[in-house]
Enzyme design. Structure first.
Site, PDB file in Angstrom:
ATOM      1  N   GLU A 119       0.823  -1.207   0.000  1.00  0.00           N
ATOM      2  CA  GLU A 119       0.000   0.000   0.000  1.00  0.00           C
ATOM      3  C   GLU A 119       0.865   1.270   0.000  1.00  0.00           C
ATOM      4  OE1 GLU A 119      -2.833  -0.517   3.178  1.00  0.00           O
ATOM      5  OE2 GLU A 119      -3.812  -2.199   2.171  1.00  0.00           O
TER       6      GLU A 119
ATOM      7  N   GLU B  75      -4.918  -8.964  -1.189  1.00  0.00           N
ATOM      8  CA  GLU B  75      -5.462  -8.764   0.161  1.00  0.00           C
ATOM      9  C   GLU B  75      -6.868  -8.184   0.076  1.00  0.00           C
ATOM     10  OE1 GLU B  75      -2.914  -6.867   3.122  1.00  0.00           O
ATOM     11  OE2 GLU B  75      -4.684  -5.866   3.943  1.00  0.00           O
TER      12      GLU B  75
END
Length: 294
Positions: free
Chosen positions: A27, A127
């Site tokens: 991220e 994810e």
């Protein structure tokens, strides 16, 4: 880059493990990852990402791992992944064998755009997680990923976690494992039937996923129904050359207390290459149809 390449080589030499990809980021363009953060995210702007990817390729190659793929960038959302990929020049894109993305945009974002700009590169949803224990949102978003993202792997955040986040309620820090959330059974409808090597084919609508194994002649259909009243749904298989059967059904009544939880049934009858099944409110069913010739 040196650390990751060193670990990859050690796993290869001493453990006999060949990583299917090496990913340097988590991220990275999300603005909420700061030095005092308590989770695994770490902020890298896209220019720094490009530099790291180049170093990582060089370090892997220097250790004889030129065959080991690189994945990037595990952005939080589809929109972030699109923006990051569009910021990369051709030389950086050439370093990336696989695009990883997280599913925290849920029903939003342009999965189809990410698939399009990937231009044939492998895509993983590496994810996904949500706080709803019943699995309704999970199924909806997983179906969107199948239909528009065309990922070849889908990874749940934490199977063991507290509240609705886990498939099984748990707090490992307190050595506590609690009850199973209904979403555990919802995931089973996909993971126990759609196997590696199957081809995902058009299920006909957004609530139906179909997968086919040409060698075993097995067709898998996973369908979910959200309506307020019971509905009989017909599955038309007439585009296949032949369908022999039998058909086996697994059923989960997601919001029905004491309802089926991934219960196997042998109650489906094939009629001229079609069959029907009755769905109750918020009902997911998986069908395995044998003897299907394409």
């Amino acid at each position: 880059a040196i650390y990751m390449a060193t670990v990859a080589l050690y796993a290869h030499q001493y453990w006999g493990i060949n990583f299917c990809s090496v990913e340097a980021f988590n991220e990275p363009i999300a603005p909420w990852w700061v030095a005092t953060g308590t989770q695994e995210g770490c902020h890298f702007n896209t220019g720094t990402q490009s530099a790291v990817l180049s170093y990582l390729r060089s370090e892997l190659d220097a250790r004889g791992l030129s065959w080991m793929p690189i994945a990037a960038s595990d952005e939080s959302t589809y929109t972030m992944a699109i923006n990051t990929w569009n910021s990369f020049g051709n030389s950086t894109r050439a370093l990336v064998n696989q695009i990883d993305v997280h599913g925290y945009e849920y029903g939003g974002g342009r999965r189809d755009t990410l698939y399009s700009i990937a231009q044939g590169k492998t895509i993983w949803n590496s994810e996904y997680g949500d706080s709803e224990g019943d699995g309704l949102s999970l199924a909806s978003n997983l179906n969107l990923d199948f239909r528009w993202l065309h990922m070849t792997a889908w990874v749940y955040w934490q199977p063991l976690d507290s509240g609705g986040w886990g498939l099984i309620q748990s707090n490992p820090g307190d050595n506590w494992i609690g009850p199973v959330n209904t979403k555990y059974f919802v995931v089973a409808h996909y993971s126990r039937h759609i196997k590696a090597g199957m081809v995902i084919i058009d299920g006909g609508d957004s609530n139906t996923i179909a997968a086919y194994n040409r060698e075993s002649k097995l067709l898998v259909i996973v369908a979910i129904y959200y309506g307020n009243t019971s509905q009989q749904i017909k599955f038309d298989l007439s585009k296949f050359v032949s369908v022999k059967g039998p058909v086996t059904r697994w059923n989960t009544q997601i919001t029905v207390q004491n309802g089926d939880r991934y219960v196997k049934h042998n109650d489906i009858v094939l009629q001229q290459q079609s069959f029907q099944s009755t769905f109750t409110t918020n009902n997911i069913q998986t069908f395995e149809i044998e003897g299907v010739v394409a």
